[in-house]
Scaffold this motif. Structure first.
Motif, PDB file in Angstrom:
ATOM      1  N   UNK A  29      44.228  48.553  29.838  1.00  0.00           N
ATOM      2  CA  UNK A  29      42.886  48.967  30.232  1.00  0.00           C
ATOM      3  C   UNK A  29      41.882  48.693  29.118  1.00  0.00           C
ATOM      4  N   UNK A  30      42.295  48.884  27.879  1.00  0.00           N
ATOM      5  CA  UNK A  30      41.418  48.680  26.736  1.00  0.00           C
ATOM      6  C   UNK A  30      40.963  47.229  26.613  1.00  0.00           C
ATOM      7  N   UNK A  31      41.751  46.301  27.154  1.00  0.00           N
ATOM      8  CA  UNK A  31      41.402  44.883  27.081  1.00  0.00           C
ATOM      9  C   UNK A  31      40.918  44.324  28.413  1.00  0.00           C
ATOM     10  N   UNK A  32      40.560  45.208  29.350  1.00  0.00           N
ATOM     11  CA  UNK A  32      39.890  44.773  30.573  1.00  0.00           C
ATOM     12  C   UNK A  32      40.750  44.641  31.798  1.00  0.00           C
ATOM     13  N   UNK A  33      42.006  45.078  31.747  1.00  0.00           N
ATOM     14  CA  UNK A  33      42.861  45.017  32.924  1.00  0.00           C
ATOM     15  C   UNK A  33      42.486  46.160  33.864  1.00  0.00           C
ATOM     16  N   UNK A  34      42.375  45.863  35.148  1.00  0.00           N
ATOM     17  CA  UNK A  34      42.108  46.887  36.159  1.00  0.00           C
ATOM     18  C   UNK A  34      43.429  47.478  36.592  1.00  0.00           C
ATOM     19  N   UNK A  35      43.654  48.737  36.248  1.00  0.00           N
ATOM     20  CA  UNK A  35      44.906  49.406  36.584  1.00  0.00           C
ATOM     21  C   UNK A  35      44.702  50.209  37.843  1.00  0.00           C
ATOM     22  N   UNK A  36      45.528  49.957  38.853  1.00  0.00           N
ATOM     23  CA  UNK A  36      45.468  50.692  40.102  1.00  0.00           C
ATOM     24  C   UNK A  36      45.983  52.099  39.858  1.00  0.00           C
ATOM     25  N   UNK A  37      45.104  53.100  40.102  1.00  0.00           N
ATOM     26  CA  UNK A  37      45.503  54.480  39.846  1.00  0.00           C
ATOM     27  C   UNK A  37      46.656  54.917  40.732  1.00  0.00           C
ATOM     28  N   UNK A  38      46.794  54.272  41.900  1.00  0.00           N
ATOM     29  CA  UNK A  38      47.877  54.667  42.800  1.00  0.00           C
ATOM     30  C   UNK A  38      49.227  54.329  42.213  1.00  0.00           C
ATOM     31  N   UNK A  39      49.273  53.353  41.246  1.00  0.00           N
ATOM     32  CA  UNK A  39      50.544  52.999  40.637  1.00  0.00           C
ATOM     33  C   UNK A  39      51.084  54.140  39.786  1.00  0.00           C
ATOM     34  N   UNK A  40      50.171  54.991  39.315  1.00  0.00           N
ATOM     35  CA  UNK A  40      50.620  56.092  38.475  1.00  0.00           C
ATOM     36  C   UNK A  40      51.057  57.297  39.281  1.00  0.00           C
ATOM     37  N   UNK A  41      50.713  57.307  40.593  1.00  0.00           N
ATOM     38  CA  UNK A  41      51.099  58.441  41.426  1.00  0.00           C
ATOM     39  C   UNK A  41      52.600  58.452  41.620  1.00  0.00           C
ATOM     40  N   UNK A  42      53.114  59.635  41.840  1.00  0.00           N
ATOM     41  CA  UNK A  42      54.552  59.747  42.040  1.00  0.00           C
ATOM     42  C   UNK A  42      54.947  59.093  43.352  1.00  0.00           C
ATOM     43  N   UNK A  43      56.089  58.496  43.334  1.00  0.00           N
ATOM     44  CA  UNK A  43      56.590  57.899  44.553  1.00  0.00           C
ATOM     45  C   UNK A  43      56.919  58.994  45.550  1.00  0.00           C
ATOM     46  N   UNK A  44      56.661  58.755  46.844  1.00  0.00           N
ATOM     47  CA  UNK A  44      57.019  59.773  47.823  1.00  0.00           C
ATOM     48  C   UNK A  44      58.512  59.999  47.853  1.00  0.00           C
ATOM     49  N   UNK A  45      58.865  61.231  48.205  1.00  0.00           N
ATOM     50  CA  UNK A  45      60.289  61.563  48.255  1.00  0.00           C
ATOM     51  C   UNK A  45      60.979  60.716  49.299  1.00  0.00           C
ATOM     52  N   UNK A  46      62.192  60.280  49.034  1.00  0.00           N
ATOM     53  CA  UNK A  46      62.893  59.474  50.023  1.00  0.00           C
ATOM     54  C   UNK A  46      63.139  60.271  51.277  1.00  0.00           C
TER      55      UNK A  46
END
Length: 257
Positions: A172-189
Motif C-alpha cells: 500500500x505504501x508504494x501505491x498498490x490497491x489492496x482489496x479490503x475484502x481480502x483481509x476479511x475472514x473466510x466464511x465458515x465451511x
C-alpha cells in the motif's frame, strides 16, 4: 568476486539477468518466508497493481520479472526472484526485493540472507550477498534490497527496511490497491448434512396400479387359441368396447358349423 554488503552499500551489476535468492534457516516455530518484487516508476511508486510480483501474481506482464519458487538447499530454504535487467521497461527505475513472513515477526527467522547471482551462471559464486537484520524484531515484511538504474547500468543496494503491518502495508505504501475484502475472514465451511435415521421397515403390500378415470383395470387377456380373442372378465355394469374381430389362421371353414 563476491561482495559482502553492508546496509546502505551498493555494487554495480554487469550481469544482464540476475537471480535474487532469499535464504533462511527453517525450524520449529520459524515462519515460512515469501519473496516478492515491486517495479517502481520515476515517482517511486508502482504504475499499476500489475507491477507487484508475488505469490498470487508470480510473473510481471512484461515477462522480465518473475518468481522461480522455493527450494530446499543444504543451507536451508530459498525463494527466488529473477530479473532480466536488459529487458526491463525504461519507465521502471527501481525494483524492490521484498521478504514477508505471513504475519509473523522476523525476529523468529534465523539467518535471513539475500544473494545475487548471474542467471547465466547460477551455480557459480554469488555476485553479492547481504545478511538482513530486522531493526526492531517486530517487522513482518522487509525490503531486503533494490535493483536500480544508474544511467545505462544497473546497481544493487542493500536496504533491510521493515514494516510491522506486513506485505499489505508495504504494498500500500508504494501505491498498490489492496482489496479490503481480502483481509476479511473466510466464511465458515458449510456444515455437512447429518443423515436422519430411517424409520423401522414396515411390511409392504402390493398395490395394484390405479385405473384411468377411477375404473378398475382388467388383467390383460390371455393369448387366444387359433387367434380368437378371448372374453375378458365382466365389467360390472360398465360398457366395454367390442373386441376387434380377427380371422383365424385356419380360414373361414371353422366359422358357422
Amino acid at each position: 568476486m563476491t561482495h559482502a554488503m553492508l546496509k546502505g552499500s551498493n555494487v554495480p551489476l554487469e550481469a544482464t539477468t540476475v537471480r535474487a535468492v532469499l535464504r533462511w534457516t527453517p525450524g520449529q516455530g520459524i515462519p515460512d518466508v515469501d519473496a516478492s518484487a515491486l517495479l517502481l516508476g520515476p515517482d517511486g511508486r508502482v504504475r499499476s497493481d500489475e507491477d507487484f510480483v508475488f505469490y498470487n501474481q508470480p510473473r510481471h506482464p512484461s515477462g522480465k520479472v518473475w518468481r522461480l519458487g522455493k527450494k530446499r538447499v543444504a543451507e536451508g530454504l530459498t525463494d527466488t526472484i529473477q530479473t532480466d535487467l536488459a529487458g526491463v521497461e525504461p519507465a521502471v527505475g527501481q525494483i524492490l526485493l521484498v521478504a514477508s513472513a505471513d504475519g509473523v515477526a522476523f525476529d523468529r527467522v534465523g539467518d535471513l540472507r539475500i544473494l545475487l547471482y548471474d542467471a547465466a551462471a547460477p551455480d557459480g559464486d554469488p555476485l553479492a550477498y547481504f545478511d538482513v537484520k530486522p531493526e526492531t524484531g517486530e517487522e513482518t515484511a522487509l525490503i531486503c534490497g533494490e535493483l536500480y538504474r544508474r544511467g545505462d547500468t544497473w546497481k544493487f543496494r542493500a536496504l533491510g527496511e521493515g514494516y510491522s503491518n506486513g506485505l499489505k502495508g508495504l504494498a500500500t505504501d508504494f501505491g498498490i490497491s489492496v482489496d479490503e475484502s481480502e483481509a476479511a475472514e473466510d466464511p465458515a465451511p458449510p456444515t455437512a448434512e447429518v443423515s436422519q435415521p430411517l424409520p423401522p421397515e414396515q411390511p409392504t403390500q402390493a398395490i395394484p396400479p390405479q385405473p384411468a378415470y377411477g375404473y378398475p383395470q382388467q388383467p390383460p387377456p390371455t393369448a387366444p387359441a387359433y387367434g380368437y380373442p378371448q372374453p375378458g372378465p365382466p365389467s360390472y355394469g360398465t360398457p366395454q368396447p367390442a373386441a376387434e374381430f380377427r380371422m383365424p389362421p385356419q380360414g373361414p371353414q371353422f366359422i358357422g358349423r
